[in-house]
Design a protein around this motif. Structure first.
Motif, short mmCIF file in Angstrom:
data_model
loop_
_atom_site.label_atom_id
_atom_site.label_comp_id
_atom_site.label_asym_id
_atom_site.label_seq_id
_atom_site.Cartn_x
_atom_site.Cartn_y
_atom_site.Cartn_z
N ALA A 1 4.87 -9.70 4.21
CA ALA A 1 4.23 -9.11 2.94
C ALA A 1 2.97 -8.22 3.07
N TRP A 2 2.18 -8.54 3.94
CA TRP A 2 0.81 -7.85 3.99
C TRP A 2 1.02 -6.54 4.77
N ILE A 3 1.86 -6.57 5.76
CA ILE A 3 2.46 -5.41 6.56
C ILE A 3 2.96 -4.30 5.72
N VAL A 4 3.84 -4.78 4.82
CA VAL A 4 4.85 -3.82 3.85
C VAL A 4 3.56 -3.37 3.04
N PHE A 5 2.84 -4.33 2.34
CA PHE A 5 1.75 -3.83 1.24
C PHE A 5 0.85 -2.74 1.97
N SER A 6 0.35 -3.18 3.13
CA SER A 6 -0.70 -2.04 3.95
C SER A 6 0.15 -0.62 4.10
N ILE A 7 1.22 -0.57 4.40
CA ILE A 7 2.18 0.53 4.67
C ILE A 7 2.08 1.27 3.29
N GLY A 8 2.57 0.68 2.28
CA GLY A 8 2.70 1.33 1.04
C GLY A 8 1.17 1.77 0.50
N ALA A 9 0.20 0.96 0.73
CA ALA A 9 -1.22 1.34 0.42
C ALA A 9 -1.65 2.59 1.17
N VAL A 10 -1.23 2.62 2.50
CA VAL A 10 -1.79 4.00 3.23
C VAL A 10 -0.92 5.13 2.79
N ILE A 11 0.41 5.10 2.43
CA ILE A 11 1.01 6.35 2.00
C ILE A 11 0.44 6.70 0.63
N LEU A 12 0.29 5.53 -0.21
CA LEU A 12 -0.57 6.37 -1.68
C LEU A 12 -1.77 6.80 -1.44
N ILE A 13 -2.50 6.09 -0.54
CA ILE A 13 -3.99 6.56 -0.48
C ILE A 13 -3.97 8.05 0.14
N THR A 14 -3.17 8.09 1.43
CA THR A 14 -3.06 9.42 1.88
C THR A 14 -2.62 10.65 0.88
N TYR A 15 -1.55 10.16 0.34
CA TYR A 15 -0.95 11.07 -0.95
C TYR A 15 -2.06 11.34 -1.75
N GLY A 16 -2.86 10.53 -2.26
CA GLY A 16 -3.98 10.54 -3.29
C GLY A 16 -5.02 11.67 -2.83
N LEU A 17 -5.44 11.39 -1.36
CA LEU A 17 -6.45 12.38 -0.91
C LEU A 17 -6.14 13.63 -0.81
N PHE A 18 -4.75 13.74 -0.61
CA PHE A 18 -4.21 15.30 -0.21
C PHE A 18 -4.17 16.03 -1.66
N LYS A 19 -3.73 15.22 -2.48
CA LYS A 19 -3.58 15.79 -3.97
C LYS A 19 -5.29 16.19 -4.38
N THR A 20 -6.06 15.27 -4.23
CA THR A 20 -7.47 15.53 -4.72
C THR A 20 -7.88 16.72 -3.73
N VAL A 21 -7.89 16.87 -2.41
CA VAL A 21 -8.07 18.14 -1.73
C VAL A 21 -7.70 19.31 -2.30
N GLU A 22 -6.29 19.03 -2.36
CA GLU A 22 -5.73 20.28 -2.82
C GLU A 22 -6.35 20.82 -4.11
N SER A 23 -6.42 19.91 -5.12
CA SER A 23 -6.89 20.47 -6.57
C SER A 23 -8.23 21.04 -6.45
N ILE A 24 -9.15 20.44 -5.59
CA ILE A 24 -10.41 20.72 -5.36
C ILE A 24 -10.31 22.26 -4.79
N ILE A 25 -9.80 22.50 -3.77
CA ILE A 25 -9.48 23.90 -3.27
C ILE A 25 -9.04 24.80 -4.30
N ALA A 26 -8.15 24.13 -5.20
CA ALA A 26 -7.32 25.30 -6.29
C ALA A 26 -8.26 25.38 -7.35
N ASP A 27 -9.43 24.51 -7.53
CA ASP A 27 -10.42 24.72 -8.86
C ASP A 27 -11.44 25.76 -8.32
N SER A 28 -11.52 26.92 -9.33
CA SER A 28 -12.39 28.01 -8.94
C SER A 28 -13.76 27.82 -9.41
N GLN A 29 -13.75 26.65 -10.55
CA GLN A 29 -15.06 26.26 -10.93
C GLN A 29 -16.11 25.61 -10.09
#
Lengths: 190, 155
Positions: free
Chosen positions: B86-114
């Motif tokens: 269960a921990w392994i599955v949980f960790s895989i899920g967490a890594v996917i979500l965190i990576t996606y979150g980071l990617f989206k954050t970086v993407e929105s920072i770059i796109a924000d002209s302010q």
């Protein structure tokens, strides 16, 4: 413990290697008592012995694919268990509970089949002294005495479990018994 | 017959005595042991003392825990195995979500002209450094896991 005649270790291990947890359960049920008492003999704390012996089974399951099915299971398991036990002792940096607390109070008759009350009391005192003596030994010395005298395992099995030649089992046993004898010397000569 | 004991005989006797105590001697070893016992009085004394010690130690038993501990033993092991998965599955899920979150954050920072460029660079460097650190630690752990012969020993 399961009846040995029904227990085909090799085929059980093969099933485990194919991911059959039920088969692993059979293996655990077969060896759980020996595993617990081996751990207890080293760490001297019943709760820790239970926890460590179970943890060792979990680790064994994780690496079950590496087990050579042609070799006996328990020595392989025991090497994991004893590492965990010695690590536990090192990490907790505390002395094991007095062995007189984990020893069975009901004594088996030694040589007299019908001992009187006074003899029983003497024996109880003697056993207490031996537990104290065992408690004072180094973990490796205590381990080999527990394996041989309390668990009654043959030299061949002990040699496999400790991964040493039979001759070394004998010399380690001598050193351990000599150390225990020294511990008991004062009481012995009273 | 009282002969003095030399070191070689003493060492050999100690080993044979253990085998004799534990009933693990071959026929020829038994004969060798008996010969030494008959020859040296010192060995006879030792033999009696160790026999007495063995008699006591082999009559000792460790306390068995209550029956319910044995009844639940396998279930506890099983639960731990499942929890590990269960921990392994949980960790895989967490890594996917965190990576996606980071990617989206970086993407929105770059796109924000302010947001000023220097702040954008700072945030991206911070997140990039964090990712490199995680990858480095993970790689080291993986390498140790594969090559360390003492991996079963807790550090």
């Amino acid at each position: 413990m399961t009846d040995d005649s029904d227990f085909d270790e090799q085929s059980i291990i093969v099933k485990c290697q194919h991911g059959d947890k039920h088969a692993f359960g059979v293996l655990v049920q077969h060896y759980k008592e020996r595993a617990y008492f081996c751990a207890l003999g080293i760490v001297g704390v019943p709760e820790a012995a239970l926890d460590l012996s179970q943890d060792a089974f979990v680790r064994t399951w994780k690496s079950i694919a590496k087990i050579d099915v042609l070799r006996p299971f328990f020595p392989w398991y025991y090497r994991i268990l004893r590492n965990l036990c010695f690590n536990y002792q090192r990490d907790t940096a505390r002395h094991a509970r007095s062995f007189s607390e984990i020893g069975e109070p009901t004594l088996k008759a030694i040589s007299d089949p019908s001992p009187d009350a006074a003899t029983l009391l003497d024996r109880q005192e003697l056993h207490d002294k031996v537990w104290e003596g065992l408690n004072a030994l180094k973990p490796h010395e205590r381990e080999i005495i527990v394996l041989k005298d309390i668990q009654d395992l043959p030299y061949k099995t002990i040699a496999e479990m400790l991964d040493i030649p039979t001759g070394t089992v004998m010399s380690r046993l001598f050193n351990a018994r000599q150390a225990l004898k020294k511990q008991l010397e004062r009481y012995w000569h009273e | 017959m009282n002969k003095s004991v030399d070191n070689i005989n003493r060492e050999r006797f100690n080993i044979l005595m253990m085998g004799a105590l534990d009933n693990e001697l071959s026929f020829s070893e038994k004969q060798e042991f008996e010969k030494l016992i008959n020859e040296y009085a010192e060995f006879r004394t030792d033999w009696q003392e160790y026999k007495q010690l063995k008699e006591v130690t082999q009559s000792m038993k460790l306390k068995s825990p209550p029956d319910e501990v044995w009844d639940n033993y396998w279930m506890n092991v099983y639960n731990r195995i499942e929890r590990g998965i269960a921990w392994i599955v949980f960790s895989i899920g967490a890594v996917i979500l965190i990576t996606y979150g980071l990617f989206k954050t970086v993407e929105s920072i770059i796109a924000d002209s302010q947001i000023e460029t220097i702040i954008k660079i700072g945030i991206i460097a911070l997140l990039g450094g964090l990712v490199l650190l995680v990858v480095s630690v993970f790689r080291e752990k993986l390498r140790i896991r594969i090559s360390d012969p003492y991996k079963e020993i807790k550090r």
